[in-house]
Design a protein around this motif. Structure first.
Motif, PDB file in Angstrom:
ATOM      1  N   MET A  60       0.842  -1.182   0.000  1.00  0.00           N
ATOM      2  CA  MET A  60       0.000   0.000   0.000  1.00  0.00           C
ATOM      3  C   MET A  60       0.885   1.241   0.000  1.00  0.00           C
ATOM      4  N   ARG A  61       0.545   2.178  -0.845  1.00  0.00           N
ATOM      5  CA  ARG A  61       1.310   3.426  -0.900  1.00  0.00           C
ATOM      6  C   ARG A  61       0.683   4.445   0.044  1.00  0.00           C
ATOM      7  N   ILE A  62       1.531   5.184   0.703  1.00  0.00           N
ATOM      8  CA  ILE A  62       1.037   6.249   1.588  1.00  0.00           C
ATOM      9  C   ILE A  62       1.659   7.563   1.156  1.00  0.00           C
ATOM     10  N   LYS A  63       0.908   8.617   1.335  1.00  0.00           N
ATOM     11  CA  LYS A  63       1.402   9.951   1.020  1.00  0.00           C
ATOM     12  C   LYS A  63       1.938  10.565   2.310  1.00  0.00           C
ATOM     13  N   THR A  64       3.099  11.174   2.242  1.00  0.00           N
ATOM     14  CA  THR A  64       3.671  11.823   3.426  1.00  0.00           C
ATOM     15  C   THR A  64       4.099  13.238   3.078  1.00  0.00           C
ATOM     16  N   THR A  65       4.260  14.036   4.103  1.00  0.00           N
ATOM     17  CA  THR A  65       4.816  15.377   3.974  1.00  0.00           C
ATOM     18  C   THR A  65       5.851  15.532   5.071  1.00  0.00           C
ATOM     19  N   LYS A  66       6.888  16.313   4.832  1.00  0.00           N
ATOM     20  CA  LYS A  66       7.963  16.483   5.809  1.00  0.00           C
ATOM     21  C   LYS A  66       7.651  17.652   6.738  1.00  0.00           C
ATOM     22  N   VAL A  67       7.744  17.399   8.044  1.00  0.00           N
ATOM     23  CA  VAL A  67       7.553  18.457   9.039  1.00  0.00           C
ATOM     24  C   VAL A  67       8.642  18.330  10.093  1.00  0.00           C
ATOM     25  N   GLN A  72      -1.491  12.150  15.598  1.00  0.00           N
ATOM     26  CA  GLN A  72      -1.089  12.126  14.202  1.00  0.00           C
ATOM     27  C   GLN A  72      -0.303  10.852  13.918  1.00  0.00           C
ATOM     28  N   PHE A  73      -0.064  10.581  12.649  1.00  0.00           N
ATOM     29  CA  PHE A  73       0.682   9.401  12.229  1.00  0.00           C
ATOM     30  C   PHE A  73       1.964   9.827  11.530  1.00  0.00           C
ATOM     31  N   VAL A  74       3.062   9.147  11.863  1.00  0.00           N
ATOM     32  CA  VAL A  74       4.348   9.401  11.229  1.00  0.00           C
ATOM     33  C   VAL A  74       4.834   8.112  10.572  1.00  0.00           C
ATOM     34  N   ALA A  75       5.713   8.265   9.579  1.00  0.00           N
ATOM     35  CA  ALA A  75       6.226   7.103   8.848  1.00  0.00           C
ATOM     36  C   ALA A  75       7.749   7.123   8.903  1.00  0.00           C
ATOM     37  N   TYR A  76       8.335   5.987   9.265  1.00  0.00           N
ATOM     38  CA  TYR A  76       9.782   5.833   9.309  1.00  0.00           C
ATOM     39  C   TYR A  76      10.207   4.766   8.311  1.00  0.00           C
ATOM     40  N   PRO A  77      11.333   4.988   7.619  1.00  0.00           N
ATOM     41  CA  PRO A  77      11.804   3.979   6.662  1.00  0.00           C
ATOM     42  C   PRO A  77      12.285   2.715   7.370  1.00  0.00           C
ATOM     43  N   GLN A  78      12.041   1.576   6.748  1.00  0.00           N
ATOM     44  CA  GLN A  78      12.470   0.283   7.266  1.00  0.00           C
ATOM     45  C   GLN A  78      13.699  -0.180   6.489  1.00  0.00           C
ATOM     46  N   ASP A  79      14.300  -1.275   6.924  1.00  0.00           N
ATOM     47  CA  ASP A  79      15.507  -1.801   6.279  1.00  0.00           C
ATOM     48  C   ASP A  79      15.262  -2.217   4.831  1.00  0.00           C
ATOM     49  N   ASN A  80      14.048  -2.632   4.505  1.00  0.00           N
ATOM     50  CA  ASN A  80      13.759  -3.094   3.146  1.00  0.00           C
ATOM     51  C   ASN A  80      13.355  -1.956   2.207  1.00  0.00           C
ATOM     52  N   GLY A  81      13.465  -0.719   2.654  1.00  0.00           N
ATOM     53  CA  GLY A  81      13.175   0.432   1.804  1.00  0.00           C
ATOM     54  C   GLY A  81      11.740   0.921   1.838  1.00  0.00           C
ATOM     55  N   THR A  82      10.873   0.254   2.583  1.00  0.00           N
ATOM     56  CA  THR A  82       9.484   0.691   2.691  1.00  0.00           C
ATOM     57  C   THR A  82       9.311   1.618   3.893  1.00  0.00           C
ATOM     58  N   ASP A 142      15.805  18.025  12.449  1.00  0.00           N
ATOM     59  CA  ASP A 142      15.333  16.812  11.782  1.00  0.00           C
ATOM     60  C   ASP A 142      13.954  17.031  11.154  1.00  0.00           C
ATOM     61  N   TRP A 143      13.768  16.458   9.961  1.00  0.00           N
ATOM     62  CA  TRP A 143      12.476  16.460   9.284  1.00  0.00           C
ATOM     63  C   TRP A 143      11.910  15.057   9.379  1.00  0.00           C
ATOM     64  N   ILE A 144      10.632  14.946   9.700  1.00  0.00           N
ATOM     65  CA  ILE A 144       9.975  13.652   9.911  1.00  0.00           C
ATOM     66  C   ILE A 144       8.828  13.523   8.914  1.00  0.00           C
ATOM     67  N   ASN A 145       8.622  12.306   8.416  1.00  0.00           N
ATOM     68  CA  ASN A 145       7.528  12.031   7.472  1.00  0.00           C
ATOM     69  C   ASN A 145       6.202  11.983   8.216  1.00  0.00           C
ATOM     70  N   LEU A 146       5.359  12.983   7.998  1.00  0.00           N
ATOM     71  CA  LEU A 146       4.034  13.035   8.601  1.00  0.00           C
ATOM     72  C   LEU A 146       3.021  12.529   7.579  1.00  0.00           C
ATOM     73  N   VAL A 147       2.089  11.690   8.024  1.00  0.00           N
ATOM     74  CA  VAL A 147       1.012  11.214   7.153  1.00  0.00           C
ATOM     75  C   VAL A 147      -0.152  12.180   7.325  1.00  0.00           C
ATOM     76  N   PRO A 148      -0.421  13.021   6.317  1.00  0.00           N
ATOM     77  CA  PRO A 148      -1.499  14.011   6.488  1.00  0.00           C
ATOM     78  C   PRO A 148      -2.867  13.355   6.484  1.00  0.00           C
ATOM     79  N   ARG A 149      -3.784  13.920   7.253  1.00  0.00           N
ATOM     80  CA  ARG A 149      -5.159  13.423   7.271  1.00  0.00           C
ATOM     81  C   ARG A 149      -5.841  13.799   5.959  1.00  0.00           C
ATOM     82  N   PRO A 150      -6.666  12.894   5.430  1.00  0.00           N
ATOM     83  CA  PRO A 150      -7.383  13.238   4.189  1.00  0.00           C
ATOM     84  C   PRO A 150      -8.349  14.390   4.430  1.00  0.00           C
ATOM     85  N   LYS A 151      -8.442  15.259   3.456  1.00  0.00           N
ATOM     86  CA  LYS A 151      -9.362  16.403   3.556  1.00  0.00           C
ATOM     87  C   LYS A 151     -10.771  15.936   3.241  1.00  0.00           C
ATOM     88  N   LYS A 152     -11.733  16.406   4.024  1.00  0.00           N
ATOM     89  CA  LYS A 152     -13.133  16.011   3.813  1.00  0.00           C
ATOM     90  C   LYS A 152     -13.832  16.953   2.879  1.00  0.00           C
TER      91      LYS A 152
END
Length: 75
Positions: free
Chosen positions: A1-8, A17-27, A65-75
């Motif tokens: 599954m692909r996720i959209k992130t923004t750097k904050v 909120q939800f954040v995304a960190y890279p794993q060893d396999n590149g995901t 440091d910049w962290i990958n934030l998963v933005p909430r979908p706009k309604k």
């Protein structure tokens, strides 16, 4: 599954909120932020995060440091 992130910056992240960190396999793996302990003096801090297996731990960051934030979908 692909996720959209923004750097904050770490200090701009809030609990719930939800954040995304890279794993060893590149995901990216998504974690929910339970708490953000900001260091008011130096601009760093630590995020208390939880993954889908309900494992919880602290992840530190520096003020530049910049962290990958998963933005909430706009309604």
């Amino acid at each position: 599954m692909r996720i959209k992130t923004t750097k904050v910056r770490g200090e701009d992240i809030q609990a719930g909120q939800f954040v995304a960190y890279p794993q060893d396999n590149g995901t990216l793996r998504v974690f929910r932020v339970l708490r953000n302990d900001r260091d008011r003096r130096a601009g760093g801090g630590a995020l208390y995060i939880m993954d889908s297996d309900k494992n919880k731990w602290w992840r530190g960051y520096e003020g530049y440091d910049w962290i990958n934030l998963v933005p909430r979908p706009k309604k």
